[in-house]
Motif scaffolding. Structure first.
Motif, PDB file in Angstrom:
ATOM      1  N   UNK B   4     -11.173  -5.548  -7.675  1.00 35.33           N
ATOM      2  CA  UNK B   4     -11.022  -5.332  -9.108  1.00 35.33           C
ATOM      3  C   UNK B   4     -11.298  -3.894  -9.497  1.00 35.33           C
ATOM      4  N   UNK B   5     -10.769  -3.525 -10.622  1.00 32.75           N
ATOM      5  CA  UNK B   5     -11.058  -2.205 -11.172  1.00 32.75           C
ATOM      6  C   UNK B   5     -11.386  -2.367 -12.639  1.00 32.75           C
ATOM      7  N   UNK B 111       0.227   2.876  11.023  1.00 35.80           N
ATOM      8  CA  UNK B 111       0.270   2.088   9.796  1.00 35.80           C
ATOM      9  C   UNK B 111      -0.682   2.674   8.757  1.00 35.80           C
ATOM     10  N   UNK B 112      -0.209   2.743   7.531  1.00 33.72           N
ATOM     11  CA  UNK B 112      -1.044   3.182   6.416  1.00 33.72           C
ATOM     12  C   UNK B 112      -1.297   1.977   5.524  1.00 33.72           C
ATOM     13  N   UNK B 113      -2.560   1.613   5.409  1.00 35.48           N
ATOM     14  CA  UNK B 113      -2.932   0.464   4.591  1.00 35.48           C
ATOM     15  C   UNK B 113      -3.126   0.898   3.147  1.00 35.48           C
ATOM     16  N   UNK B 114      -2.364   0.293   2.263  1.00 35.53           N
ATOM     17  CA  UNK B 114      -2.447   0.657   0.849  1.00 35.53           C
ATOM     18  C   UNK B 114      -3.284  -0.369   0.088  1.00 35.53           C
ATOM     19  N   UNK B 115      -4.428  -0.704   0.666  1.00 34.31           N
ATOM     20  CA  UNK B 115      -5.274  -1.732   0.062  1.00 34.31           C
ATOM     21  C   UNK B 115      -5.814  -1.311  -1.307  1.00 34.31           C
ATOM     22  N   UNK B 116      -5.940  -0.016  -1.508  1.00 32.30           N
ATOM     23  CA  UNK B 116      -6.505   0.470  -2.774  1.00 32.30           C
ATOM     24  C   UNK B 116      -5.515   0.362  -3.928  1.00 32.30           C
ATOM     25  N   UNK B 117      -4.234   0.204  -3.590  1.00 30.72           N
ATOM     26  CA  UNK B 117      -3.186   0.298  -4.606  1.00 30.72           C
ATOM     27  C   UNK B 117      -2.948  -1.035  -5.301  1.00 30.72           C
ATOM     28  N   UNK B 151      -5.195   2.095  -9.124  1.00 30.44           N
ATOM     29  CA  UNK B 151      -6.099   1.700  -8.034  1.00 30.44           C
ATOM     30  C   UNK B 151      -7.047   0.597  -8.487  1.00 30.44           C
ATOM     31  N   UNK B 152      -7.572  -0.126  -7.512  1.00 35.17           N
ATOM     32  CA  UNK B 152      -8.515  -1.202  -7.819  1.00 35.17           C
ATOM     33  C   UNK B 152      -9.880  -0.672  -8.224  1.00 35.17           C
ATOM     34  N   UNK B 153     -10.393   0.221  -7.394  1.00 32.80           N
ATOM     35  CA  UNK B 153     -11.796   0.590  -7.530  1.00 32.80           C
ATOM     36  C   UNK B 153     -11.959   2.042  -7.940  1.00 32.80           C
ATOM     37  N   UNK B 154     -12.923   2.272  -8.794  1.00 33.80           N
ATOM     38  CA  UNK B 154     -13.196   3.625  -9.258  1.00 33.80           C
ATOM     39  C   UNK B 154     -13.524   4.559  -8.094  1.00 33.80           C
ATOM     40  N   UNK B 155     -14.321   4.079  -7.159  1.00 37.10           N
ATOM     41  CA  UNK B 155     -14.775   4.961  -6.085  1.00 37.10           C
ATOM     42  C   UNK B 155     -13.627   5.391  -5.173  1.00 37.10           C
ATOM     43  N   UNK B 156     -12.564   4.609  -5.097  1.00 39.46           N
ATOM     44  CA  UNK B 156     -11.428   4.997  -4.258  1.00 39.46           C
ATOM     45  C   UNK B 156     -10.730   6.237  -4.788  1.00 39.46           C
ATOM     46  N   UNK B 157     -10.809   6.438  -6.103  1.00 41.58           N
ATOM     47  CA  UNK B 157     -10.135   7.579  -6.710  1.00 41.58           C
ATOM     48  C   UNK B 157     -10.702   8.902  -6.222  1.00 41.58           C
ATOM     49  N   UNK B 163      -5.725  10.292  -1.800  1.00 40.13           N
ATOM     50  CA  UNK B 163      -4.690  11.280  -2.104  1.00 40.13           C
ATOM     51  C   UNK B 163      -3.682  11.373  -0.955  1.00 40.13           C
ATOM     52  N   UNK B 164      -4.187  11.292   0.275  1.00 35.90           N
ATOM     53  CA  UNK B 164      -3.287  11.358   1.428  1.00 35.90           C
ATOM     54  C   UNK B 164      -2.382  10.134   1.488  1.00 35.90           C
TER      55      UNK B 164
END
Lengths: 108, 218
Positions: B4-5, B111-117, B151-157, B163-164
């Motif tokens: 969640x975000x 593989x690039x995991x886009x779990x944050x998106x 994004x889901x989570x503030x800290x991921x930002x 960014x990558x």
């Protein structure tokens, strides 16, 4: 086949400026998520959806043109958004099934 | 799993320091599975979508503190039950069909995991002094279309990896474009000045497969 040729052959009505590109195929879906995940660039997107999301997704995937079936009206703000993105929106009074049949007969 | 975000994350002004995290080029991918470090260094990646999952973007609100948040539910129907989580009592507000995916290199298997998106949005130009709006308008003149990553989570930002990953996502979309001169730029959603006022277009299937009226949001 180019979009202009196809449009003329199938009697499609352009709601935006018609950008004459080569049509690579077709994708039928009323779901934005489906298009993002499965539609190939250069395809016609055939849908009954007329929400702004359609323009955003079509632009992202580089769709050749959106064909709105069943003669559904498209809001001016959606047409304006499509024109800004150089995306062609066409309409037909045929339902999706009827239009796809004609599209297939036309060789797409 | 519910990632969640807080909606409030997207509120407020963008700190200057964060502008340095805008994706400018595709660097080394992170959060990835690799066949080997050498393959990663040598490979000119060709990204494809992988692990495509369909589900619902669900928005809920705590009836005590009025905080709102969204999450992606990989279920056949969106969960609508109320539940308690610590001090919060979450009420279902609405949902729309959406899709999640990862990216995989066809050549080296990285593989690039886009779990944050959580999803993507486009700007409607509603707020003149919004950073996202200003960037989008400037880029539009260059036939570059800007999409915002939610994004889901503030800290991921704040993570450089995020960014990558957004740069890789942008490259995936750009590699598929056939229209000459057209480009896609994926920017972080936090550039939006105030999400409570933002009238952006989120790429989701609004109102699809709705079988009952949405509950009152008053």
């Amino acid at each position: 086949m180019t979009l202009a040729e196809l449009s003329q052959k199938l009697g499609l009505k352009p709601l935006t400026e018609l950008h004459d590109v080569e049509v690579q195929g077709a994708f039928v879906s009323d779901m934005v998520s489906d298009v993002m995940a499965g539609a190939a660039p250069g395809s016609l997107w055939i849908t009954t959806q007329t929400h702004k999301n359609v323009v955003a997704a079509a632009n992202l995937v580089d769709i050749a043109a959106v064909v709105v079936t069943s003669g559904r009206p498209v809001a001016d703000e959606v047409v304006e958004m499509a024109n800004r993105a150089d995306l062609t929106i066409l309409t037909t009074d045929l339902d999706t099934y009827g239009f796809v049949g004609q599209l297939h007969e036309a060789g797409v | 799993m519910r990632c969640t975000v807080p909606r409030s994350f997207y509120s407020g002004k963008c700190p200057e320091s964060r502008t340095s995290m805008l994706p400018t080029a595709v660097g080394s991918a992170v959060g990835t599975e690799r066949k080997g470090a050498m393959a990663k260094q040598a490979c000119r990646h060709s990204w494809s979508m992988a692990d495509v999952r369909y589900g619902f973007m669900v928005t809920e609100r705590c009836f005590r503190c009025k905080e709102e948040r969204s999450y992606f539910a990989e279920e056949h129907i969106p969960p609508k039950e109320e539940y308690r989580e610590g001090e919060h009592f979450w009420d279902y507000l609405g949902s729309s069909q959406s899709v999640k995916f990862n990216l995989k290199c066809d050549k080296c298997g990285e593989k690039v995991h886009l779990d944050e998106l959580l999803g993507l949005m486009t700007c409607s130009g509603c707020t003149a002094d919004c950073n996202f709006n200003m960037i989008a308008r400037i880029c539009e003149e260059q036939k570059t279309w800007v999409y915002g990553a939610l994004l889901y989570k503030r800290e991921d930002a704040d993570k450089p990896e995020t960014a990558e990953k957004l740069a890789v996502l942008g490259r995936y979309f750009n590699d598929r474009i056939r229209t000459p001169g057209k480009k896609i730029l994926v920017l972080p959603g936090w550039l939006v000045k105030d999400f409570d006022l933002c009238r952006c277009t989120v790429l989701e299937d609004v109102g699809m497969f709705q079988t009952e009226p949405e509950p009152s949001q008053s």
